[in-house]
Design a protein around this motif. Structure first.
Motif, PDB file in Angstrom:
ATOM      1  N   THR A  66      -3.978  45.651  17.884  1.00 55.61           N
ATOM      2  CA  THR A  66      -4.872  46.788  17.621  1.00 55.61           C
ATOM      3  C   THR A  66      -6.304  46.467  18.050  1.00 55.61           C
ATOM      4  O   THR A  66      -7.238  47.097  17.569  1.00 55.61           O
ATOM      5  CB  THR A  66      -4.880  47.122  16.120  1.00 55.61           C
ATOM      6  OG1 THR A  66      -5.329  45.942  15.407  1.00 55.61           O
ATOM      7  CG2 THR A  66      -3.518  47.510  15.617  1.00 55.61           C
ATOM      8  N   ARG A  72      -3.342  50.080  20.794  1.00 51.71           N
ATOM      9  CA  ARG A  72      -2.628  50.474  19.571  1.00 51.71           C
ATOM     10  C   ARG A  72      -1.733  51.671  19.857  1.00 51.71           C
ATOM     11  O   ARG A  72      -0.570  51.716  19.485  1.00 51.71           O
ATOM     12  CB  ARG A  72      -3.667  50.829  18.492  1.00 51.71           C
ATOM     13  CG  ARG A  72      -3.080  51.376  17.211  1.00 51.71           C
ATOM     14  CD  ARG A  72      -4.105  51.406  16.092  1.00 51.71           C
ATOM     15  NE  ARG A  72      -5.070  52.478  16.147  1.00 51.71           N
ATOM     16  CZ  ARG A  72      -5.067  53.541  15.352  1.00 51.71           C
ATOM     17  NH1 ARG A  72      -4.132  53.679  14.454  1.00 51.71           N
ATOM     18  NH2 ARG A  72      -6.012  54.455  15.436  1.00 51.71           N
ATOM     19  N   GLU A  76       2.759  52.508  20.643  1.00 50.82           N
ATOM     20  CA  GLU A  76       3.595  53.599  20.134  1.00 50.82           C
ATOM     21  C   GLU A  76       4.253  54.361  21.281  1.00 50.82           C
ATOM     22  O   GLU A  76       5.454  54.664  21.248  1.00 50.82           O
ATOM     23  CB  GLU A  76       2.751  54.555  19.279  1.00 50.82           C
ATOM     24  CG  GLU A  76       3.596  55.632  18.643  1.00 50.82           C
ATOM     25  CD  GLU A  76       2.795  56.633  17.826  1.00 50.82           C
ATOM     26  OE1 GLU A  76       1.550  56.534  17.785  1.00 50.82           O
ATOM     27  OE2 GLU A  76       3.429  57.531  17.242  1.00 50.82           O
ATOM     28  N   ASN A  90      -1.814  43.850  13.815  1.00 49.84           N
ATOM     29  CA  ASN A  90      -3.077  44.456  13.380  1.00 49.84           C
ATOM     30  C   ASN A  90      -4.186  43.402  13.345  1.00 49.84           C
ATOM     31  O   ASN A  90      -4.315  42.643  12.385  1.00 49.84           O
ATOM     32  CB  ASN A  90      -2.873  45.060  11.979  1.00 49.84           C
ATOM     33  CG  ASN A  90      -4.073  45.870  11.526  1.00 49.84           C
ATOM     34  OD1 ASN A  90      -4.994  46.103  12.291  1.00 49.84           O
ATOM     35  ND2 ASN A  90      -4.070  46.280  10.286  1.00 49.84           N
TER      36      ASN A  90
ATOM     37  N   HIS B 188      -4.457  49.526  10.479  1.00 51.88           N
ATOM     38  CA  HIS B 188      -3.492  50.471  11.065  1.00 51.88           C
ATOM     39  C   HIS B 188      -2.373  50.699  10.041  1.00 51.88           C
ATOM     40  O   HIS B 188      -1.692  49.750   9.655  1.00 51.88           O
ATOM     41  CB  HIS B 188      -2.917  49.892  12.354  1.00 51.88           C
ATOM     42  CG  HIS B 188      -1.767  50.687  12.896  1.00 51.88           C
ATOM     43  ND1 HIS B 188      -1.935  51.878  13.551  1.00 51.88           N
ATOM     44  CD2 HIS B 188      -0.431  50.464  12.832  1.00 51.88           C
ATOM     45  CE1 HIS B 188      -0.749  52.358  13.889  1.00 51.88           C
ATOM     46  NE2 HIS B 188       0.183  51.522  13.462  1.00 51.88           N
ATOM     47  N   ARG B 190       1.028  51.359   8.533  1.00 51.55           N
ATOM     48  CA  ARG B 190       2.389  51.198   9.048  1.00 51.55           C
ATOM     49  C   ARG B 190       3.370  51.478   7.926  1.00 51.55           C
ATOM     50  O   ARG B 190       3.003  51.486   6.742  1.00 51.55           O
ATOM     51  CB  ARG B 190       2.609  49.798   9.619  1.00 51.55           C
ATOM     52  CG  ARG B 190       2.378  48.705   8.617  1.00 51.55           C
ATOM     53  CD  ARG B 190       2.623  47.320   9.177  1.00 51.55           C
ATOM     54  NE  ARG B 190       2.257  46.322   8.192  1.00 51.55           N
ATOM     55  CZ  ARG B 190       3.036  45.948   7.183  1.00 51.55           C
ATOM     56  NH1 ARG B 190       4.231  46.489   7.027  1.00 51.55           N
ATOM     57  NH2 ARG B 190       2.626  45.056   6.299  1.00 51.55           N
ATOM     58  N   GLU B 193       7.879  47.482   5.374  1.00 55.90           N
ATOM     59  CA  GLU B 193       9.069  46.810   5.896  1.00 55.90           C
ATOM     60  C   GLU B 193      10.003  46.460   4.742  1.00 55.90           C
ATOM     61  O   GLU B 193       9.616  46.557   3.566  1.00 55.90           O
ATOM     62  CB  GLU B 193       8.643  45.549   6.654  1.00 55.90           C
ATOM     63  CG  GLU B 193       7.887  45.904   7.919  1.00 55.90           C
ATOM     64  CD  GLU B 193       7.323  44.687   8.642  1.00 55.90           C
ATOM     65  OE1 GLU B 193       7.507  43.554   8.169  1.00 55.90           O
ATOM     66  OE2 GLU B 193       6.694  44.906   9.685  1.00 55.90           O
ATOM     67  N   GLU B 196       9.056  45.006   1.191  1.00 58.34           N
ATOM     68  CA  GLU B 196       7.659  45.285   0.843  1.00 58.34           C
ATOM     69  C   GLU B 196       7.601  46.453  -0.133  1.00 58.34           C
ATOM     70  O   GLU B 196       8.308  47.460   0.063  1.00 58.34           O
ATOM     71  CB  GLU B 196       6.866  45.687   2.090  1.00 58.34           C
ATOM     72  CG  GLU B 196       6.404  44.522   2.926  1.00 58.34           C
ATOM     73  CD  GLU B 196       5.405  44.977   3.986  1.00 58.34           C
ATOM     74  OE1 GLU B 196       4.324  44.425   4.057  1.00 58.34           O
ATOM     75  OE2 GLU B 196       5.738  45.909   4.752  1.00 58.34           O
ATOM     76  N   SER B 210       0.465  46.213   0.056  1.00 57.31           N
ATOM     77  CA  SER B 210      -0.538  45.236   0.514  1.00 57.31           C
ATOM     78  C   SER B 210      -1.677  45.929   1.273  1.00 57.31           C
ATOM     79  O   SER B 210      -2.835  45.521   1.180  1.00 57.31           O
ATOM     80  CB  SER B 210       0.110  44.172   1.403  1.00 57.31           C
ATOM     81  OG  SER B 210       0.732  44.784   2.512  1.00 57.31           O
ATOM     82  N   GLN B 211      -1.362  46.978   2.016  1.00 55.61           N
ATOM     83  CA  GLN B 211      -2.428  47.676   2.753  1.00 55.61           C
ATOM     84  C   GLN B 211      -3.332  48.452   1.803  1.00 55.61           C
ATOM     85  O   GLN B 211      -4.546  48.513   1.992  1.00 55.61           O
ATOM     86  CB  GLN B 211      -1.814  48.612   3.800  1.00 55.61           C
ATOM     87  CG  GLN B 211      -1.183  47.870   4.965  1.00 55.61           C
ATOM     88  CD  GLN B 211      -1.007  48.746   6.196  1.00 55.61           C
ATOM     89  OE1 GLN B 211      -0.626  49.907   6.091  1.00 55.61           O
ATOM     90  NE2 GLN B 211      -1.257  48.198   7.367  1.00 55.61           N
ATOM     91  N   GLY B 376      -2.924  56.011  11.396  1.00 53.28           N
ATOM     92  CA  GLY B 376      -1.499  55.710  11.538  1.00 53.28           C
ATOM     93  C   GLY B 376      -1.015  56.077  12.933  1.00 53.28           C
ATOM     94  O   GLY B 376      -1.797  56.243  13.865  1.00 53.28           O
ATOM     95  N   SER B 377       0.277  56.225  13.043  1.00 53.86           N
ATOM     96  CA  SER B 377       0.845  56.537  14.355  1.00 53.86           C
ATOM     97  C   SER B 377       0.696  58.026  14.651  1.00 53.86           C
ATOM     98  O   SER B 377       0.560  58.850  13.738  1.00 53.86           O
ATOM     99  CB  SER B 377       2.331  56.166  14.372  1.00 53.86           C
ATOM    100  OG  SER B 377       3.039  57.027  13.497  1.00 53.86           O
TER     101      SER B 377
END
Ligand code: SF4
Ligand code: SF4
Lengths: 327, 458
Positions: A66, A72, A76, A90, B188, B190, B193, B196, B210-211, B376-377
C-alpha cells in the motif's frame, strides 16, 4: 523454489527467503504487453507494467503493498483477473508512532501465514537470523562495489541483487574517473530499460554518484544490530526496513530530506536529476519542494517512457544541456 | 409560506426573497438573498437552479456563510481544527469540546467551481508544481497560500495510509509550506482472516478487531492533541454527547434521503441533496445549527411528499450517482436531461451511517473511520453502492470521474464491472471538470442517452 514477485522496498527479502521461497523484486520494462489490466487514463504506468511483468514471471505469488494508492488498487484490479495468489501488504504511511510499527510487524506475520499457505515453511528464529546475516553480508559486499563499478553497473548490480539475491561481480571495474561531475538520480522506481540515463550522463562528463531512485541504494535497509538479530530477528527486520528506509511516501517524509542532505554532502553532489512516472502523485508533488530544498540545479524527467523513440533524443538533449549547465 | 415546489434561477430567487422577507428577515443570523454570495465572488450561483423553499434558502445560506462563522469563532477565541481527509470522524471529537470548531480545508475542492476559477487557487497550485494531474483538492494549497477562504487552523490533522495519493501528496506539500500536520494512520481495511476476531462496522462491512484497535490507538493520539489545544481533557462523556448530536444529524439525513430518493415526484432537487449530504462531514462548522437547518429541510420535504408535490416531472429517470461532481451544475444538468437523483455515494457514505452508541466512544469512532469507502477495496464500495441502488430503486447509474483523481482509473472500472455482473441497469462513466460549461453539450448528450436507455428498459 517458488518465486515471490514484488516491487516494494519495504518488503524484506529475508522474510520471504526464510520461508524457503525465492524473493524476486523486479523492475518492469516497457513494451511488456497488455495481458494484465488495460491501459487506463490516470493509471501509473509503472504499476501497470509491474503487474504485466509479474504475471509473465509465472510466480508462486505476487506481493503488492500500500506504499501508494495506485499499487493498492492495482492489487485489487489484478486479483480480479488472475488466479495467482496475491497478497496486499499494508505498509503504513506514518512511521513515528508505535501503532505504525505495530501494523508493520503485524503485516509481516500475516505475510508469513500467507507464504506458508502458498508453499512456504514457517521459519525457526535461528534460521531467520541466519538468513538475515547472509543478506546483511551480501548488502555490505554490494555497497562496497560502488568504488569499483561504473554508476550504471553499480545500480544494475543492486537491481540484480533484488531480483536474484546474489551479487554478480564479473562486471569490468571502472577506470579511475577524474573530473566527472557527481550527480544524483532521484525519484521513483526505474524501468528495466531506461538505465541508459547513466550512460547519457557519463557521455556528458557526469557521473551518477548517487542512485536515489526507489530501485537504487536509497532503499537498501540499514545494517542489522547483531544483538537484536539474535534476540528478536523479526523485530530487528521490522526496524531495519520500516524504521530506516527514506521514501517520499512516508508521512512526514522528513527521512527522505535528511538522507538526501547527508548523501549530497558526502558525495559532493553538484546537480540532481529527478525522474518520476507520469501519474505518480507522490513524487510529482514533491519535485518543486525538492528543488527549493536542495539548492542545486535540478533536471526533471517525467515522461511516460523516457526512451520511447521520439523521447530518446529529447531526453539526451536535455541531459546534455543540464550537464553543460553544471560545468 | 407554502408555494408550489420549483427550481428557480438566482434572479428568480432574489425576487422571491423580496416577497418572503419584505417585513422581516429570515429568523437566523446568516440570512440574506443568495445574490449577496454571488456578489461576493461565488459566481457559479448565477448559473445554477435552486429549490424555491425557505428551507433550501437556509441551507444555501448556511453553507455559504461558513467562512464568516469560522472567522467569528476565531475572533471569540475558539480554537480552529483543520481536519483533513477522514471526512466525518475527527470533527465528532472536535465538537465534543465547546471551545473547538472543526472544518475541512479539503472543502476548497469546490472553490474553483463556486468562484468560477476567479480565486486563482488552481493557478497557485500550478505554480507550486501541483498541476491538473491532481484532483481539484489541489485548490487547498492555494487557499492556504492566499489565506482568503478560511482562517488558518490552529491544528491540522490529516489521515494517511489507505487514502488517495492526491491528498497525501498535497497535504505533505502543505506541511512543507510550514503548516505542521498531525498525521494519523488509517490502515487499508481488509476482510478478517481465519482465526481473526471480526468486527461489524457501521454500514455492515467487516474488519479485523486488530484494525479497529489500531485506529482507536491513533484516535487516542488525536485526543491528546485536543487536550493540548483546548486545555481540557476530552472525556468519554463529552464524546458520547457529541456522538449523540452527530447521530441526530445523520438520522435527519437518512430521513431526508429516504424521502428525496424514494418519493414521486421528486420532492427536492439533486443540488440541494448534494449540499445537505455534505453537512454530514463537519456540520458546516456549527453542529447545533446544522440540526436546525436539516430539521427545516426534512419538514419541507416531508410536507411535499404528503402533498404529492415535487420539483420534477413524475417520469424523470431515477439515477444513482457515484462520486462528487467537481461542478455543482452537473446536478442541474442531470435533471435538465430527464433524470433525478435516486441515491448517492459521494465518497463519504460512512459519515451518513450512525456511529454505534453501544460501544465505548473511541472504539465507536474507530469503527466509523474504518467504514470509510475509500480505505477499503473498490469491490466493498461497489457492494455498498449496489445495496443502495436496490434500496432506492434506481433505474440507472452515473459514475462521475473526478479530474486528476488517482483512484478513479481503477476504481471506476471495478465498480462498473461489479455492478454489471449483478444487475442490468445502464451505467455511464463521465468526467465532470470544475467548470463544465464548455462540455455541457456533450455531458447532456451522454446523460440523455443514459436516461433514454433506462426509460426503454421500463
Ligand atoms: S511510480 Fe509512484 S504511483 Fe507508480 S507505483 Fe510507484 S509510487 Fe506508485
Ligand atoms: S476526490 Fe478523490 S483524489 Fe481527490 S481528495 Fe478526494 S478522494 Fe482524493
Amino acid at each position: 523454489m517458488k518465486r515471490i514477485i514484488y516491487s516494494c522496498p519495504f518488503i524484506p527479502a529475508e522474510w520471504l527467503a526464510a520461508h524457503g521461497l525465492h524473493p524476486c523484486r523486479i523492475l518492469p520494462g516497457h513494451g511488456q504487453g497488455h495481458d494484465s489490466p488495460d491501459t487506463l487514463a490516470g493509471l501509473c504506468q509503472y504499476a501497470r507494467l509491474f503487474s504485466n511483468c509479474a504475471l509473465r514471471e509465472s510466480p508462486g505469488a505476487i506481493v503488492f503493498s500500500t506504499l501508494c494508492d495506485q499499487m493498492r488498487r492495482m492489487a485489487e484490479l489484478l486479483g480480479r483477473q488472475t488466479s495467482i495468489p496475491i497478497f496486499l501488504f499494508n505498509v503504513p504511511s506514518t512511521w513515528q508512532s508505535p501503532a505504525a510499527r505495530q501494523i508493520y510487524l503485524h503485516e509481516l506475520v500475516r505475510l508469513g501465514r500467507f507464504l506458508v499457505t502458498h508453499g512456504g515453511v514457517e521459519p525457526k528464529q535461528e534460521y531467520l537470523s541466519e538468513v538475515m546475516k547472509s543478506y546483511d553480508r551480501k548488502r555490505e559486499q554490494l555497497k562496497g562495489l560502488r568504488q569499483h563499478l561504473s554508476a550504471r553497473q553499480f545500480s544494475e548490480a543492486i537491481v540484480n541483487f533484488h531480483r536474484s539475491g546474489s551479487i554478480e561481480t564479473n562486471a569490468n571495474p571502472k577506470g579511475i574517473e577524474v573530473d566527472k561531475l557527481p550527480v544524483a538520480l532521484l525519484g521513483g522506481p526505474m524501468f528495466a530499460d531506461i538505465f541508459e540515463i547513466f550512460d547519457l550522463v557519463a557521455q556528458n562528463g557526469g557521473d551518477i554518484a548517487l542512485d536515489a531512485t526507489e530501485s537504487g541504494e536509497r532503499t537498501l535497509p540499514d545494517r542489522f544490530n547483531p544483538t537484536n538479530l539474535e534476540d528478536n530477528p523479526l523485530d530487528e527486520l521490522a526496524h531495519a526496513y520500516f524504521g530506516t528506509i527514506p521514501d517520499v511516501s512516508r508521512r512526514p517524509n522528513t527521512l527522505l530530506y535528511e538522507w538526501l542532505d547527508r548523501m549530497i554532502r558526502e558525495r559532493g553532489i553538484r546537480g540532481i536529476i529527478i525522474r518520476y512516472n507520469t501519474w505518480c502523485d507522490l513524487w510529482h508533488a514533491e519535485v518543486s519542494r525538492l528543488k527549493e530544498h536542495a539548492g542545486l540545479p535540478v533536471l526533471t524527467l517525467h515522461t511516460e517512457n523516457t526512451y520511447a523513440p521520439g523521447e530518446r533524443l529529447r531526453t539526451a538533449t536535455r541531459i546534455e544541456a543540464f550537464m553543460d549547465l553544471l560545468k | 409560506m407554502t408555494c408550489k415546489p420549483a427550481r428557480l434561477s438566482l434572479c428568480q430567487w432574489d425576487q422571491r426573497y423580496e416577497e418572503l422577507y419584505a417585513s422581516a428577515p429570515p429568523p437566523y443570523p446568516y440570512g440574506g438573498p443568495l445574490c449577496t454570495h454571488a456578489e461576493d465572488g461565488d459566481q457559479r450561483l448565477t448559473k445554477l437552479l435552486f429549490d424555491n423553499s425557505e428551507a433550501a434558502l437556509r441551507l444555501w445560506n448556511f453553507l455559504l456563510s461558513e467562512e464568516d462563522r469560522l472567522q467569528s469563532a476565531r475572533d471569540r477565541g475558539k480554537k480552529l481544527v483543520g481536519a483533513m481527509k477522514d471526512l466525518g470522524t475527527v470533527p465528532v471529537m472536535a465538537y465534543a469540546l465547546p471551545e473547538v470548531v472543526a472544518f475541512y480545508p479539503d472543502g476548497a475542492w469546490w472553490i474553483p467551481c463556486v468562484m468560477e476559477l476567479s480565486a486563482g487557487l488552481l493557478s497557485i497550485a500550478d505554480r507550486m508544481g501541483i498541476d491538473e494531474t491532481f484532483c481539484p483538492v489541489r485548490a487547498m494549497l492555494g487557499a492556504f497560500e492566499t489565506q482568503a477562504h478560511f482562517p488558518i487552523p490552529d491544528l491540522l490533522i490529516c489521515s494517511v495510509g489507505a487514502t488517495c495519493d492526491d491528498f497525501s501528496a498535497i497535504a505533505q506539500r502543505l506541511a512543507g509550506m510550514g503548516h505542521p500536520i498531525l498525521w494519523w494512520e488509517i490502515p487499508h481495511r481488509r476482510f478478517p482472516e481465519a482465526g481473526e476476531e471480526a468486527v461489524t462496522l457501521p454500514g455492515g462491512l467487516q474488519a479485523p478487531r486488530s484494525q479497529v484497535e489500531v485506529v482507536r490507538t491513533e484516535l487516542e493520539r488525536i485526543k491528546s492533541a485536543f487536550k493540548g489545544l483546548a486545555g481540557v481533557p476530552l472525556t468519554d462523556e463529552m464524546l458520547e454527547l457529541s456522538i449523540t448530536k452527530t447521530n441526530e444529524v445523520r438520522r435527519l439525513l437518512d430521513r431526508l434521503r429516504y424521502y428525496a430518493y424514494t418519493a414521486t415526484p421528486c420532492p427536492l432537487p439533486a443540488l440541494e441533496m448534494l449540499i445537505a449530504e455534505m453537512l454530514a462531514i463537519h456540520f458546516c462548522s456549527d453542529q447545533d445549527e446544522c440540526v436546525r437547518v436539516l430539521e427545516q429541510l426534512v419538514e419541507e420535504v416531508r410536507s411535499r411528499v404528503i402533498e404529492g408535490t415535487g420539483v420534477l416531472p413524475e417520469d424523470n429517470v431515477r439515477v444513482f450517482w457515484v462520486n462528487p461532481v467537481a461542478d455543482l451544475r452537473a446536478m442541474n444538468l442531470l435533471e435538465d436531461c430527464g433524470g433525478r437523483l435516486c441515491g448517492t455515494e459521494f465518497l463519504f457514505c460512512h459519515a451518513l451511517e450512525p456511529i454505534p452508541e453501544d460501544l465505548p466512544p473511541m472504539e465507536a469512532l474507530a469503527c466509523s473511520a474504518l467504514a470509510d469507502p475509500m480505505v477499503g477495496s473498490a469491490a466493498d464500495r461497489a457492494a455498498r453502492i449496489l445495496a443502495e441502488i436496490k434500496r432506492f430503486g434506481a433505474e440507472a447509474v452515473a459514475i462521475s470521474r473526478i479530474p486528476g483523481a488517482s483512484h478513479c482509473a481503477t476504481e471506476g472500472t471495478i465498480i462498473r464491472d461489479y455492478l454489471q455482473a449483478s444487475m442490468t441497469l445502464p451505467i455511464l462513466e463521465i468526467e465532470i471538470p470544475p467548470i463544465c460549461d464548455g462540455m455541457a453539450a456533450s455531458i447532456k448528450n451522454r446523460l440523455r442517452a443514459l436516461v433514454e436507455t433506462a426509460r426503454s428498459q421500463r
